[in-house]
Enzyme design. Structure first.
Site, mmCIF file in Angstrom:
data_model
loop_
_atom_site.group_PDB
_atom_site.id
_atom_site.type_symbol
_atom_site.label_atom_id
_atom_site.label_comp_id
_atom_site.label_asym_id
_atom_site.label_seq_id
_atom_site.Cartn_x
_atom_site.Cartn_y
_atom_site.Cartn_z
ATOM 1 N N ARG A 88 0.845 -1.203 0.000
ATOM 2 C CA ARG A 88 0.000 0.000 0.000
ATOM 3 C C ARG A 88 0.879 1.251 0.000
ATOM 4 O O ARG A 88 1.509 1.582 1.005
ATOM 5 C CB ARG A 88 -0.920 0.010 1.221
ATOM 6 N N ASP A 115 -3.410 4.008 14.541
ATOM 7 C CA ASP A 115 -2.578 4.423 13.421
ATOM 8 C C ASP A 115 -3.101 5.755 12.910
ATOM 9 O O ASP A 115 -3.970 6.365 13.542
ATOM 10 C CB ASP A 115 -2.479 3.334 12.353
HETATM 11 C C1 LIG Z 1 -6.746 1.726 9.896
HETATM 12 C C2 LIG Z 1 -5.734 0.932 9.188
HETATM 13 O O1 LIG Z 1 -5.162 1.390 8.256
HETATM 14 S S1 LIG Z 1 -5.339 -0.609 9.742
HETATM 15 C C3 LIG Z 1 -3.902 -1.071 8.811
HETATM 16 C C4 LIG Z 1 -2.686 -0.375 9.250
HETATM 17 N N1 LIG Z 1 -2.321 -0.715 10.591
HETATM 18 C C5 LIG Z 1 -1.618 -1.849 10.848
HETATM 19 O O2 LIG Z 1 -1.273 -2.538 9.927
HETATM 20 C C6 LIG Z 1 -1.277 -2.217 12.262
HETATM 21 C C7 LIG Z 1 -0.298 -3.356 12.321
HETATM 22 N N2 LIG Z 1 -0.091 -3.792 13.673
HETATM 23 C C8 LIG Z 1 0.896 -3.338 14.469
HETATM 24 O O3 LIG Z 1 1.629 -2.448 14.080
HETATM 25 C C9 LIG Z 1 1.061 -3.979 15.809
HETATM 26 O O4 LIG Z 1 0.409 -5.196 15.885
HETATM 27 C C10 LIG Z 1 0.522 -3.121 16.970
HETATM 28 C C11 LIG Z 1 1.276 -1.801 17.000
HETATM 29 C C12 LIG Z 1 -0.958 -2.856 16.807
HETATM 30 C C13 LIG Z 1 0.752 -3.885 18.268
HETATM 31 O O5 LIG Z 1 2.116 -4.019 18.434
HETATM 32 P P1 LIG Z 1 2.761 -4.780 19.670
HETATM 33 O O6 LIG Z 1 2.043 -4.467 20.921
HETATM 34 O O7 LIG Z 1 4.212 -4.511 19.598
HETATM 35 O O8 LIG Z 1 2.501 -6.280 19.336
HETATM 36 P P2 LIG Z 1 2.968 -7.523 20.182
HETATM 37 O O9 LIG Z 1 4.068 -7.184 21.121
HETATM 38 O O10 LIG Z 1 1.782 -8.174 20.781
HETATM 39 O O11 LIG Z 1 3.526 -8.464 19.030
HETATM 40 C C14 LIG Z 1 3.789 -9.824 19.250
HETATM 41 C C15 LIG Z 1 4.547 -10.355 18.071
HETATM 42 O O12 LIG Z 1 3.753 -10.245 16.907
HETATM 43 C C16 LIG Z 1 4.436 -9.505 15.909
HETATM 44 N N3 LIG Z 1 3.444 -8.660 15.247
HETATM 45 C C17 LIG Z 1 2.568 -7.828 15.818
HETATM 46 N N4 LIG Z 1 1.807 -7.251 14.874
HETATM 47 C C18 LIG Z 1 2.221 -7.736 13.687
HETATM 48 C C19 LIG Z 1 1.813 -7.512 12.359
HETATM 49 N N5 LIG Z 1 0.821 -6.694 12.075
HETATM 50 N N6 LIG Z 1 2.451 -8.176 11.385
HETATM 51 C C20 LIG Z 1 3.458 -9.034 11.684
HETATM 52 N N7 LIG Z 1 3.889 -9.298 12.929
HETATM 53 C C21 LIG Z 1 3.268 -8.639 13.922
HETATM 54 C C22 LIG Z 1 5.455 -8.673 16.630
HETATM 55 O O13 LIG Z 1 6.540 -8.374 15.781
HETATM 56 C C23 LIG Z 1 5.815 -9.567 17.779
HETATM 57 O O14 LIG Z 1 6.797 -10.506 17.381
HETATM 58 P P3 LIG Z 1 7.816 -11.120 18.484
HETATM 59 O O15 LIG Z 1 6.994 -11.681 19.591
HETATM 60 O O16 LIG Z 1 8.598 -12.133 17.745
HETATM 61 O O17 LIG Z 1 8.647 -9.948 18.915
HETATM 62 O O1 LIG Z 2 -6.956 1.780 6.012
HETATM 63 C C1 LIG Z 2 -7.877 1.383 6.660
HETATM 64 C C2 LIG Z 2 -8.732 2.233 7.424
HETATM 65 O O2 LIG Z 2 -9.627 1.713 8.097
HETATM 66 O O3 LIG Z 2 -8.518 3.451 7.354
HETATM 67 MG MG LIG Z 3 -6.961 3.981 5.929
#
Ligand SMILES: CC(=O)SCCNC(=O)CCNC(=O)[C@H](O)C(C)(C)COP(=O)(O)OP(=O)(O)OC[C@H]1O[C@@H](n2cnc3c(N)ncnc32)[C@H](O)[C@@H]1OP(=O)(O)O
Ligand SMILES: O=CC(=O)O
Ligand SMILES: [Mg+2]
EC number: 2.3.3.9
Length: 571
Positions: free
Chosen positions: A186, A472
């Site tokens: 994206r 986010d």
């Molecule tokens: C409105 C929108 O646009 S939604 C789409 C955009 N937003 C996203 O994509 C959010 C993605 N998610 C994240 O960034 C994270 O999950 C957060 C910030 C929400 C939470 O982060 P944390 O609290 O650090 O997660 P947590 O500590 O529970 O993670 C556990 C494990 O999962 C992994 N993990 C967590 N989220 C993700 C993910 N989305 N993708 C891959 N791995 C992940 C971490 O790297 C961690 O690995 P480790 O245990 O080997 O170190």
């Molecule tokens: O990108 C996703 C959203 O909900 O905004």
């Molecule tokens: Mg969005």
């Protein structure tokens, strides 16, 4: 306790510094103002930059025009107009036509994981068991030079299959499994510039840099290893009108021609995440009909867009953001119409993101969060969505189970769930004001979350867990615009307290109290070392601005632009 004035913005924010060129081999008219790094130079090759510059030159006027049209639409809405279906494109909505067939490689997208293009997360997401990984350069990425450049490197290594990460503390090397999720990327929205890449004296368009560098380096490998002859695959964010989809379609055709691959190789899912775009779904799919793999309900930006579109409509103030769920009539109508439209045109209708994430230290709360997500996904699959989003690997088993139970061996519901009933949804259904109340707690939460999110963003983190939810850019925008709007119209709180008007005095008090709470919660050391005070100043400035900024991240971007060679990255 610090006074409200302590947090007010300084007269001038961080200035963009002057630049010099060091190291990169650039084509005519291109100037790289970001830090030189030999690793980055393998991405910023002369030929790759030439490809980006050609895209910029060909499309910059179309992009400028599309952004001007957004401004004109805003003026119309601010003068009392409402978004609606365009009578001039009625025949596109009513005629029978379908998009190009869905490539086999991405027919099954029942669970998609999303996450920023951070190295370890890219590996985790690709290995997560989800069908698709949406690698995000948008809502969840703070677009600093370092984050972007490392992100492009991570994507290249992921497509090559060579990506690895050595966690020194745990002494573990992470690598890709044999089976991985299919990669979608994206890029940023049309509005964001890339201030470290100048083309003909102007900052480049951020998304053309993202798309151009990723496509240039990866299209050939991607088609071999990931796309079964198709690809690369993209998600396209924050569009407001089909003319913007037309630009993307032309960019794709231009890239395919340059690469010598068949028209229709590149495929993209468009996020329907602005209010004006819900009235343009057929038109957007039509423009991208050779390159489409569906639409997605970007519910968080959609709420932000509802607030922004109606910024000058005090009769449409939203209740607390936690109350604006998918059960609200306008949100349900939006999801239903996405499904009906996509399936009529033969492509995926993807669901959205539940912002709950696993809760590590509280079993009961964790079960409740998972149950919330399970119900949300059940609603999506029963309504007809073909897949959904998760933000965390811990949610995949729950969501996979829900979709497996409904889809069984079918890859999707494109041909089995037409949702004819949704064809009658009207402008009134899509705009209906949500039900709920405005609370002091909601006002406080908006303040606390908005400031903390910005503080993280300024230090390079674009997605953070706050109070057991993912925050986010899209989610934080809701907090900002809601406060701006409540302040502007001195909205009356009518939930946990009654008869209290939101005004500058109340906001000042709440900011001071919430800053003190943040300091208690994160600890004084982190609070002092972090960017909380800068974030607070910026947040106050944006919430009290006479004219609403279109995007929080546009203003904040000035704080993270670091031109080379003066100064070094703060990130
Ligand atoms: C409105 C929108 O646009 S939604 C789409 C955009 N937003 C996203 O994509 C959010 C993605 N998610 C994240 O960034 C994270 O999950 C957060 C910030 C929400 C939470 O982060 P944390 O609290 O650090 O997660 P947590 O500590 O529970 O993670 C556990 C494990 O999962 C992994 N993990 C967590 N989220 C993700 C993910 N989305 N993708 C891959 N791995 C992940 C971490 O790297 C961690 O690995 P480790 O245990 O080997 O170190
Ligand atoms: O990108 C996703 C959203 O909900 O905004
Ligand atoms: Mg969005």
């Amino acid at each position: 306790m610090a006074s409200f004035e302590t947090f007010l913005p300084p007269n001038n924010s961080v200035q963009i510094k002057n630049s010099g060129i060091m190291g990169y081999d650039v084509p005519e008219g291109v100037d790289i103002r970001g830090r030189y790094d030999p690793e980055f130079s393998k991405i910023l090759t002369r030929d790759a930059l030439q490809f980006v510059a050609d895209l910029q030159r060909e499309f910059r006027n179309h992009i400028k025009y599309a952004l001007e049209c957004r401004k004109e639409a805003k003026i119309r809405y601010n003068n009392g107009g409402l978004p609606g279906f365009d009578p001039t494109t009625k025949n596109i909505r009513e005629r029978e036509w379908v998009c190009a067939p869905v490539p086999q490689a991405v027919a099954d997208r029942r669970v998609e994981i999303t996450g920023p293009v951070e190295r370890k997360m890219v590996i985790d997401a690709l290995n997560s068991g989800a069908k698709v990984f949406m690698a995000d350069i948008e809502d969840s990425l703070s677009p600093s030079w370092e984050n972007l450049m490392r992100g492009y490197i991570n994507l290249r290594d992921a497509v090559n299959g060579t990506i690895s990460y050595h966690d020194q503390a745990r002494n573990i090397v992470y690598k890709l499994n044999d089976q991985t999720a299919k990669l979608f990327v994206r890029p940023r929205g049309w509005h964001l510039p890339e201030a470290h890449v100048f083309i003909d004296g102007e900052p480049a368009t951020g998304c053309l840099v993202d798309f151009g560098l990723y496509f240039f380096h990866n299209y050939a490998n991607f088609r071999k290893t990931q796309g079964q002859g198709f690809g690369p695959f993209f998600y396209l964010p924050k569009m407001e009108h089909s003319r913007e989809a037309k630009i993307w379609n032309n960019v794709f055709e231009r890239a395919e021609k340059w690469a010598g691959i068949e028209r229709g190789s590149i495929r993209a899912t468009v996020l329907i995440e602005t209010l004006p775009a819900v009235f343009q779904m057929n038109e957007i799919l039509y423009e991208l009909r050779d390159h489409s793999v569906g639409l997605n309900c970007g519910r968080w930006d959609y709420m932000f867009s509802y607030l922004k579109t109606f910024q000058a409509h005090p009769d449409r103030l939203l209740p607390d953001r936690v109350q604006v769920g998918m059960a609200q009539h306008f949100m349900r109508s939006y999801s239903d119409l996405v499904i009906h439209t996509c399936h009529k045109r033969g492509v995926h209708a993807m669901g959205g993101m539940a912002a709950h994430i696993p809760i590590k230290d509280d079993l009961k709360a964790n079960e409740a969060a998972l149950e919330f997500v399970r119900k949300d996904k059940l609603r999506e699959v029963r309504a007809g969505h073909d897949g959904t989003w998760v933000a965390h690997p811990g949610l995949i088993p729950t969501c996979m189970e829900v979709f497996n139970n409904s889809l069984a061996n079918d890859p999707n519901q494109i041909h089995s769930m037409k949702r004819q009933d949704a064809s009658v949804l009207s402008e009134e259904d899509l705009l209906q004001k949500p039900i709920g109340v405005r609370t002091m707690e909601g006002f406080r939460l908006n303040t606390r979350v908005g400031i903390q999110y910005l503080a993280n963003w300024l230090t390079g983190l674009g997605c953070v867990p706050l109070y057991n939810f993912l925050e986010d850019a899209a989610v934080a925008e809701i907090s900002r615009v809601q406060i701006w709007q409540w302040l502007k119209y001195e909205a009356e709180l009518d939930g946990d307290v009654r008869g209290v008007k939101v005004n500058l005095e109340l906001f000042g008090r709440v900011v001071e109290e919430e800053m003190a709470r943040i300091e208690r919660e994160v600890g004084t050391e982190k609070f002092m070392k972090g960017m909380y005070k800068e974030a607070c100043r910026l947040f106050i400035k944006q919430c009290t601005a006479p004219v609403l900024d279109d995007f929080m991240t546009l203003d904040a971007y000035n704080y993270i632009v670091i031109h080379h060679p003066i100064g070094s990255s703060r990130l």
